[in-house]
Design a protein around this motif. Structure first.
Motif, mmCIF file in Angstrom:
data_model
loop_
_atom_site.group_PDB
_atom_site.id
_atom_site.type_symbol
_atom_site.label_atom_id
_atom_site.label_comp_id
_atom_site.label_asym_id
_atom_site.label_seq_id
_atom_site.Cartn_x
_atom_site.Cartn_y
_atom_site.Cartn_z
ATOM 1 N N ALA A 242 0.828 -1.208 0.000
ATOM 2 C CA ALA A 242 0.000 0.000 0.000
ATOM 3 C C ALA A 242 0.861 1.256 0.000
ATOM 4 C CB ALA A 242 -0.919 -0.007 1.223
ATOM 5 N N GLN A 243 1.904 1.268 0.828
ATOM 6 C CA GLN A 243 2.795 2.422 0.903
ATOM 7 C C GLN A 243 3.439 2.703 -0.450
ATOM 8 O OE1 GLN A 243 5.976 3.363 4.206
ATOM 9 N NE2 GLN A 243 6.920 2.016 2.712
ATOM 10 N N MET A 244 3.852 1.629 -1.137
ATOM 11 C CA MET A 244 4.507 1.796 -2.435
ATOM 12 C C MET A 244 3.517 2.289 -3.488
ATOM 13 S SD MET A 244 5.900 -1.118 -4.935
ATOM 14 C CE MET A 244 4.201 -1.562 -5.112
ATOM 15 N N ILE A 245 2.288 1.734 -3.490
ATOM 16 C CA ILE A 245 1.310 2.125 -4.509
ATOM 17 C C ILE A 245 0.860 3.568 -4.291
ATOM 18 C CG2 ILE A 245 -1.048 1.671 -5.300
ATOM 19 C CD1 ILE A 245 -0.489 -1.218 -5.281
ATOM 20 N N VAL A 246 0.840 4.021 -3.034
ATOM 21 C CA VAL A 246 0.520 5.432 -2.773
ATOM 22 C C VAL A 246 1.499 6.333 -3.509
ATOM 23 C CG1 VAL A 246 0.568 7.221 -0.996
ATOM 24 C CG2 VAL A 246 -0.653 5.093 -0.567
ATOM 25 N N GLU A 247 2.793 6.035 -3.406
ATOM 26 C CA GLU A 247 3.798 6.855 -4.099
ATOM 27 C C GLU A 247 3.711 6.687 -5.603
ATOM 28 O OE1 GLU A 247 5.676 9.228 -3.004
ATOM 29 O OE2 GLU A 247 4.844 8.912 -1.018
ATOM 30 N N LEU A 248 3.308 5.510 -6.057
ATOM 31 C CA LEU A 248 3.163 5.271 -7.495
ATOM 32 C C LEU A 248 2.057 6.148 -8.074
ATOM 33 C CD1 LEU A 248 3.437 3.693 -10.161
ATOM 34 C CD2 LEU A 248 1.988 1.929 -9.182
ATOM 35 N N ILE A 249 0.929 6.244 -7.349
ATOM 36 C CA ILE A 249 -0.236 6.956 -7.876
ATOM 37 C C ILE A 249 -0.143 8.452 -7.621
ATOM 38 C CG2 ILE A 249 -2.754 7.172 -7.641
ATOM 39 C CD1 ILE A 249 -2.868 4.232 -6.932
ATOM 40 N N ARG A 250 0.573 8.869 -6.581
ATOM 41 C CA ARG A 250 0.571 10.273 -6.156
ATOM 42 C C ARG A 250 0.916 11.222 -7.308
ATOM 43 N NH1 ARG A 250 0.958 11.914 -1.028
ATOM 44 N NH2 ARG A 250 2.032 10.008 -0.355
ATOM 45 N N ASP A 251 -0.028 12.103 -7.618
ATOM 46 C CA ASP A 251 0.163 13.161 -8.630
ATOM 47 C C ASP A 251 0.468 12.622 -10.017
ATOM 48 O OD1 ASP A 251 -0.288 15.083 -6.699
ATOM 49 O OD2 ASP A 251 1.821 15.303 -6.199
ATOM 50 N N LYS A 252 0.027 11.397 -10.318
ATOM 51 C CA LYS A 252 0.204 10.822 -11.663
ATOM 52 C C LYS A 252 -1.169 10.712 -12.316
ATOM 53 C CE LYS A 252 4.523 10.034 -10.397
ATOM 54 N NZ LYS A 252 4.416 10.040 -8.945
ATOM 55 N N ARG A 253 -1.553 11.734 -13.065
ATOM 56 C CA ARG A 253 -2.921 11.839 -13.586
ATOM 57 C C ARG A 253 -3.274 10.668 -14.499
ATOM 58 N NH1 ARG A 253 -6.015 16.449 -14.201
ATOM 59 N NH2 ARG A 253 -8.064 15.932 -15.001
ATOM 60 N N LYS A 254 -2.343 10.246 -15.326
ATOM 61 C CA LYS A 254 -2.644 9.167 -16.270
ATOM 62 C C LYS A 254 -2.973 7.868 -15.546
ATOM 63 C CE LYS A 254 -0.243 10.828 -20.368
ATOM 64 N NZ LYS A 254 0.705 10.502 -21.443
ATOM 65 N N ILE A 255 -2.340 7.655 -14.406
ATOM 66 C CA ILE A 255 -2.625 6.440 -13.637
ATOM 67 C C ILE A 255 -3.935 6.590 -12.876
ATOM 68 C CG2 ILE A 255 -1.795 4.929 -11.797
ATOM 69 C CD1 ILE A 255 1.033 5.603 -12.614
ATOM 70 N N VAL A 256 -4.124 7.750 -12.242
ATOM 71 C CA VAL A 256 -5.352 7.980 -11.474
ATOM 72 C C VAL A 256 -6.583 7.805 -12.363
ATOM 73 C CG1 VAL A 256 -6.684 9.730 -10.236
ATOM 74 C CG2 VAL A 256 -4.261 9.473 -9.776
ATOM 75 N N ASP A 257 -6.508 8.311 -13.585
ATOM 76 C CA ASP A 257 -7.657 8.207 -14.487
ATOM 77 C C ASP A 257 -7.964 6.770 -14.886
ATOM 78 O OD1 ASP A 257 -8.124 10.915 -14.484
ATOM 79 O OD2 ASP A 257 -6.885 11.318 -16.240
ATOM 80 N N ARG A 258 -7.012 5.881 -14.722
ATOM 81 C CA ARG A 258 -7.226 4.489 -15.108
ATOM 82 C C ARG A 258 -7.601 3.580 -13.929
ATOM 83 N NH1 ARG A 258 -4.043 6.517 -19.128
ATOM 84 N NH2 ARG A 258 -4.130 5.479 -21.160
ATOM 85 N N ILE A 259 -7.652 4.152 -12.736
ATOM 86 C CA ILE A 259 -8.084 3.370 -11.576
ATOM 87 C C ILE A 259 -9.604 3.237 -11.634
ATOM 88 C CG2 ILE A 259 -8.189 3.277 -9.063
ATOM 89 C CD1 ILE A 259 -5.405 2.820 -10.112
ATOM 90 N N SER A 260 -10.097 2.002 -11.661
ATOM 91 C CA SER A 260 -11.530 1.752 -11.831
ATOM 92 C C SER A 260 -12.261 1.776 -10.496
ATOM 93 C CB SER A 260 -11.727 0.394 -12.511
ATOM 94 O OG SER A 260 -11.281 -0.649 -11.653
ATOM 95 N N HIS A 261 -13.584 1.846 -10.566
ATOM 96 C CA HIS A 261 -14.401 1.790 -9.350
ATOM 97 C C HIS A 261 -14.245 0.444 -8.648
ATOM 98 C CE1 HIS A 261 -17.336 5.293 -10.489
ATOM 99 N NE2 HIS A 261 -16.100 5.682 -10.250
#
Length: 1319
Positions: free
Chosen positions: A555-574
């Protein structure tokens, strides 16, 4: 190699050690300090060895003995301080002294080595051997025995100097004696100075690891002889400009502006074959102005005669080029394919470098060359029109672009490379030097790869720390983790199954260390790091439930992966959010709160769809595990005390006990969970999400205003907690609803009837709805009381300084939203603010009851003189608080300027009214154009003095600040080692001293609105602009898109005359521009939209279209707007999704404007042609845009420069731009006659119009090009065809006229004489 026979060994030479016993070279390929042994290859040819992974791994630099005692003391004391309990100021002072002494010793050593450079080495002298690959010295270890020979001690590589690193060089045989000069190819032995009588020894062969078989370097009483092989002499400084064998270079294709690259890892598969990666220099992107640091661009140049030939390379000398990350050689096959292979014995790997410009025989860095393949005689050639398709996307039909696997790490264009049978003029390469620092960092990560490939855990912590430099992540070092595929190796380790394995506990520890490295890799805001790693997210989602607490590391690693990365955030599904919420509720760990947090806010932009969905799933559907607070009076407990429950209101604890580490029931995990839950509340409401704010503060009452304000003013709570609640006050109760800034943007439109009246201020704030009418008086009084109690700051009270910072941030928003508009309120604010800003009122710690004693006064004096300027954890909190004061002062300066501007305009109205009554005022002469401020007559000077006095009185009356005092404070702030605060203080200083000129400049642009229609338009714009500004850079939901689209439609209606969209309305254009519409439009259009996620960004496409339509209307016949768009042309050309609308809007910039047509640059024309090549018939309007650029409409003026550039780039991308001209005659006729081909027809017609415009003006060169691609027979066939509509024949007729009839050379044989009307 026999050429070196008889030469002498000198200090600074690079040598290789060839073991006589094992017949192999000494080497080390690992950079880890834990695995730093030296080994020896077996059965190699001395003169032409093979299977050497890296020449630097076998290279050692011979140096004289260095001094080491001060460095030893520093290491010892540093270790002692690290292990001591507490932080003692004296210890830190002594540590700095030891460090300075060690650095001075290192400088002395470097100077001595430089002085002795080139001195001949004699037998019996003491030397040190520095390994080039690891940048470490060979050391004897007196505490660890050899792996093979248990009676011998191990030899290791260490980066520091010591007596263990000193060896006496001796002859192996008695044919030479001590005192004689050592020669190349002598057989020598090394005796340890630390352990006399012990020599470097080569062990018997053994299996070193899973991949390597060889011997070990160790220390014993038995001697082992080594033959000295010189790699290269230490070059003098003046010859460092020449390229030598073993140098690491980049190959830059000058014309294409691209680097030769490949991707992959040694001992593994090649991820991407050899290709060109385009890196165009762009002034707007400073990083492109310097060479890339990517290891994929690094190549080793090796002499064909031997890998250990390190002397100067000459033109046309046979060489090999070896890729650094794959350690494979570039070669060209018989089919002219460029590939990578392992063997350096393959004749297909041999090349020659040919000079483009005749120079001396030696090759210099930055020289231009062409690269010839010796065996086939072909030349390395760039296919400019052919994209290189990455292996990952070669089956793109089956790849879901909207998935995380479909993310592209880099958007840089990549081109194919091939072998050409002929030398092409434009295939010139620049040979660039790779900087030593980049080489050292590359070798460090490359040296970690063997350890990872052997699944050894020991060096993971070291690799993790390598990526952090001065407590900040290093992008260059993180990039090497990507280049050398260390990330992929770690993921392979983590894919190892845990169930049922022996030593499960040890494996879990390995996994956790691996996740720590991946976490460190993700720290920072590197977009490429995240996009490279995103393909593994789906795997890591399966790891949340792993045993041993691994899920928390994931979880700690994925938080840093997603943080402020719009292209990734937009691909996270419900579905994925559902899983995160479920894990949060089941584990009650704050890391999953952080995971939801980074999905709500990205780069300080709210993601409303995610915010609403998380609120529904976490707070409404099954609200479980949420910490709740309540006032004592609401739950029958002590009034005005805040209580908290962690078990759905079953039990309550006083919040001040809950967060007190000294309390017996204190639990740190729950304390952390509360803080991160409050952060998530803020993130859910970010961007004024009314739904989330209503659920949290009103409907479900998770956190009410009463609870928040009680926590904010509760002195029994820790200051850090109060600071958090102050932040919540700002985000959940102040920055909400219809509160809009009334100060951030100047109002330079004035309704004539309101100027100078009491209604003037009201007219400016008519549409600012006061949301905080109920709570503002309470907040204002509390803030005033708080500031009066905090007139200085203490460095030791970090939490309290955080509270001061947040209170000042709250004040900033209240001032910004117009709640402090009365001059009395402003006057009351300034004294405490300036007190906090003045660093001379800061202290290191509070005084005791009796004040500071003598010793404490010395510390206070030292702090105020120097220590407060240093960047430490304590001073950083103070700096952030002062920065917030500067933000408030910035607003107050704007408030002062607005008051002055209103008064200034009012004076002219009064003068005009008096003039109408037959009276005069001091300002009356300024109403007329005849007023000359430079007139030096006595009468004129008298008038000028009166005007100056009037204006000076106005400035003095409205002045808020003591100029001299504020200047001293700002100059003091400039001494702080905090770039952000220094920049802000200097900005305030500039604003303070330029306030008069700034007011006059803005005043010169002021619009005085006389008519009712203009006043109505101004009011509508004033009402809509705050909403438009707030939404301009936000991620919009459906309702916001509808609202914004409606506003843009209304503004567009104002820009043209009623019912006539083609006729601009200049006055309304100026009203919109004066209210800052242009800047808002640019902000909207600069948003990065992913074309592959149109299901997410579909609404934004409509907003972009309406924005471009409004921009087109504003630019129509308005040169000032056209110039502003021209300044941002590079950014505009990057806009995607609505390319046709972009081109149509840009046409207005060049329509009839000779200045903009001449100002367009070569790069911008190239970019437009590139967009045409990409889009083809999807956006033929770009062809019309180029038509405007080559010929100024209205003036009938052709621009030869632009014509030449357009034709140049069209010909470079001919296959894709002019694809219709490459079709058969029948296909072109079909396009002209088939109604179903309307898109291609539009493109065909526009292309011909453009070619005709380029040929116009009798340019012989362009005419000859057009005659080649537009045969006269094809033109006549269309013109004479009955099937083609006459409307479509016009561009063909224009081409016939400008290409064949009206030519630059009347004698040129164009075939025109064969036409019947010439007979």
């Amino acid at each position: 190699m026999t050429q070196n026979l008889g030469e002498f060994l000198c200090v600074g030479d690079s040598v290789c050690l060839f073991s006589v016993e094992t017949e192999g070279f000494a080497y080390s390929l690992q950079s880890s300090s834990v695995h730093s042994h030296v080994f020896i290859y077996q059965n190699q040819d001395r003169d032409k060895p093979t299977k050497i992974p890296s020449a630097q791994a076998c290279e050692f630099i011979v140096g004289l003995q260095n001094r080491y005692k001060l460095n030893k003391k520093f290491r010892k004391y540093k270790s002692m301080v690290a292990n001591s309990e507490g932080t003692i100021h004296e210890d830190e002072t002594l540590l700095r002294q030891h460090k300075m002494a060690a650095e001075a010793e290192n400088m002395d050593n470097a100077q001595e080595q430089k002085r002795q450079l080139g001195k001949r080495v004699r037998y019996g002298e003491i030397v040190q051997l520095k390994h080039v690959f690891t940048n470490k010295y060979i050391h004897t270890c007196t505490s660890q025995t050899s792996q093979v020979d248990k009676n011998n001690m191990v030899i290791m590589l260490q980066e520091y100097n010591a007596k263990n690193a000193q060896f006496r060089i001796l002859p192996q045989y008695k044919v030479k004696s001590e005192g004689e000069v050592v020669q190349i190819y002598d057989q020598i032995v090394f005796e340890s100075v630390k352990s006399p009588g012990h020599f470097i020894h080569a062990s018997s062969p053994f299996q070193i690891d899973h991949f390597t078989f060889g011997s070990e370097f160790n220390l014993g009483v038995e001697r082992s002889g080594f033959t000295l092989i010189r790699f290269r002499k230490r070059p003098p400084t003046e010859s460092l400009i020449y390229i030598r064998g073993g140098n690491i270079i980049r190959l830059f294709h000058k014309e294409l502006e691209a680097y030769v690259v490949a991707e992959g890892l040694f001992e593994d598969e090649i991820t991407e074959d050899v290709h060109f990666r385009v890196r165009v220099m762009d002034q707007h992107k400073p990083r492109t102005l310097s060479p890339p640091t990517s290891g994929n661009t690094f190549w080793v140049i090796e002499a064909e005669k031997a890998i250990f030939h390190g002397e100067i390379i000459q033109w046309e000398q046979q060489i090999r080029l070896r890729h650094m990350t794959t350690r494979k050689y570039i070669c060209i096959t018989a089919e002219h394919e460029v590939i990578l292979i392992d063997s350096n014995e393959d004749p297909r790997t041999v090349f020659r470098l040919h000079s483009v410009i005749n120079e001396r025989d030696e090759i210099r860095f930055e020289s231009y060359c062409r690269i010839e393949h010796v065996l086939t005689g072909s030349w390395l050639h760039a296919l400019k029109d052919e994209e290189y398709i990455r292996k990952q996307f070669r089956n793109e039909e089956s790849c879901n672009d909207q998935s995380l696997k479909g993310l592209r790490v880099s958007s840089a264009p990549v081109k194919r490379v091939t072998g050409s049978s002929e030398s092409q003029y434009d295939d010139a390469f620049t040979i660039q030097r790779v900087e030593d620092e980049n080489i050292r960092e590359f070798n460090y990560v490359a040296g970690m790869v063997p350890f990872l490939q052997n699944l050894i855990k020991d060096a993971m912590d070291e690799l993790q720390h390598f990526m952090i430099v001065e407590n900040l992540p290093s992008k260059e070092r993180q990039k090497l983790m990507r280049n050398l595929r260390v990330i992929d190796l770690l993921v392979k380790i983590l894919q190892f199954p845990l169930d049922g394995v022996a030593d499960e506990h040890a494996i879990i520890l390995v996994f956790k260390e691996a996740y720590e490295i991946l976490y460190t890799y993700m720290i920072g805001k590197s977009r490429k790091n995240a996009l490279y790693f995103a393909k593994y997210i789906e795997f890591f989602q399966t790891q949340f439930t792993q045993k041993g607490g691994i899920g928390l590391n994931v979880a700690q690693m994925i938080v840093e992966l997603i943080r402020d990365k719009r292209k990734i955030v937009d691909r996270i599904s419900h579905h994925q959010i559902d899983e995160f919420v479920g894990l949060l509720q089941s584990t009650q760990n704050y890391r999953f709160l952080d995971l939801l947090h980074v999905l709500c806010v990205c780069d300080d932009i709210a993601i409303p769809n995610n915010q609403v969905y998380i609120v529904q799933k976490w707070m409404l559907d099954k609200p479980r595990g949420i910490f709740l607070t309540a006032r004592g009076q609401d739950i029958n407990k002590q009034p005005n005390i805040l209580y908290i429950t962690t078990d759905d209101a079953k039990t309550w604890s006083a919040l001040h006990d809950f967060v007190n580490p000294e309390h017996e029931e204190y639990e740190k995990d729950k304390h952390d969970f509360l803080l991160h839950q409050l952060d998530l509340f803020i993130a859910l409401c970010k961007g004024r999400n009314d739904f989330a704010i209503n659920i949290i503060t009103k409907e479900s009452r998770f956190l009410t205003w009463e609870e928040t304000f009680l926590a904010l003013r509760s002195s029994i709570l820790p200051d850090a907690i109060r600071a958090k609640y102050c932040d919540i006050t700002t985000n959940l109760f102040v920055d909400i609803g219809n509160n809009y800034s009334v100060l951030a943007y100047p109002n330079i439109c004035f309704v004539y009837d309101y100027v100078g009246s009491k209604d003037e201020e009201k007219s400016a704030g008519d549409f600012i709805m006061k949301e905080l009418v109920a709570i503002f008086p309470v907040l204002r009084d509390w803030i005033a009381e708080f500031l009066s109690e905090n007139l200085c700051m203490y460095a030791s009270e970090i939490g309290h300084n955080m509270l001061i910072e947040q209170v000042l941030r709250l004040l900033y928003f209240l001032v910004k939203f117009g709640y402090y508009m009365d001059s009395e309120d402003v006057d009351n604010l300034l004294p405490p603010l300036l007190n906090l800003l003045d660093g001379r009122h800061d202290y290191p710690f509070p005084a005791k009851d009796k004040g500071y004693n003598k010793e404490e006064k010395k510390k206070v004096h030292a702090y105020q003189m120097t220590a407060r300027f240093e960047k430490t954890k304590e001073t950083e909190a103070i700096s952030r608080a002062k920065f917030q004061v500067l933000e408030v002062l910035d607003l107050l300066l704007t408030y002062q300027r607005n008051l002055r501007l209103q008064s200034f305009v009012g004076k002219f109205k009064i003068a005009e009214q008096l003039e109408g009554e037959g009276k005069t005022s001091i300002m009356t002469p300024l109403l007329y154009d005849t007023f000359n401020p430079h007139d030096q007559s006595k009468k004129a000077i008298g008038v000028q003095k009166k005007v100056n006095k009037e204006l000076n009185d106005m400035f003095k009356l409205s002045a808020l600040f003591d100029l001299e005092f504020l200047t001293k404070v700002l100059m003091d702030l400039s001494m702080y080692k905090d770039n952000k605060m220094v920049l802000k203080s200097m900005t305030i200083m500039n604003k303070l001293y330029s306030t008069k000129s700034c007011m006059f400049n803005i005043g010169s642009q002021a619009q005085i609105l006389l008519t009712q229609d203009s006043a109505r338009v101004h009011r509508e714009v004033l009402k809509n602009m705050p909403v438009l500004r707030r939404l301009s850079n936000a991620k919009l939901d459906d309702l916001q898109i509808k609202m914004m689209g409606s506003i843009l439609d209304d503004l567009a209606e104002f820009c043209h005359l009623p019912m006539t969209p083609d006729e601009p309305h200049p006055m309304n254009q100026n009203i919109l521009i004066s209210n800052g519409v242009l800047d808002v439009l640019f902000t909207i259009l600069e948003q990065d939209i992913d074309p592959k996620l149109m299901s997410v960004y579909g609404g934004m496409a409509d907003i972009f279209k309406k924005s471009f339509y409004l921009l087109k209307l504003l630019a129509r016949e308005n040169f000032s707007v056209q110039y502003k768009i021209m300044e941002r042309l590079d950014i505009m050309l990057n806009v995607k999704v609505v390319e046709s609308d972009l081109a149509i809007a840009l046409k207005e910039v060049f329509n009839g404007n000779q200045f903009t047509c001449l100002k367009i640059t070569q790069k911008q024309i190239q970019k437009i042609v590139t967009r045409i090549a990409e889009l083809q018939e999807k956006a033929p309007e770009f062809l019309d845009l180029l038509g405007m650029v080559v010929k100024v409409s209205g003036l009938n003026l052709t621009l030869k420069r632009n014509q030449a550039y357009v034709m140049k780039y069209i010909m470079q991308s001919y296959r894709r731009v002019a694809f219709v001209l490459d079709m058969s005659r029948e296909e072109r006729v079909t396009i002209l006659t088939d109604p179903g081909e309307i898109a291609r027809l539009r493109y065909y017609i526009s292309l011909l119009d453009l070619l005709a415009a380029c040929a116009e003006g009798e340019n012989m060169f362009i005419e000859s090009l057009c005659q080649t691609i537009l045969p006269i027979d094809d033109l006549l066939m269309v013109l004479n065809s009955d099937k083609v509509d006459n409307v479509f024949k016009k561009p063909f007729l224009k081409c016939l006229h400008h290409v064949y009839m009206k030519t630059g050379d009347t004698k040129m044989d164009t075939g025109a004489s064969e036409l019947s009307h010439f007979e």
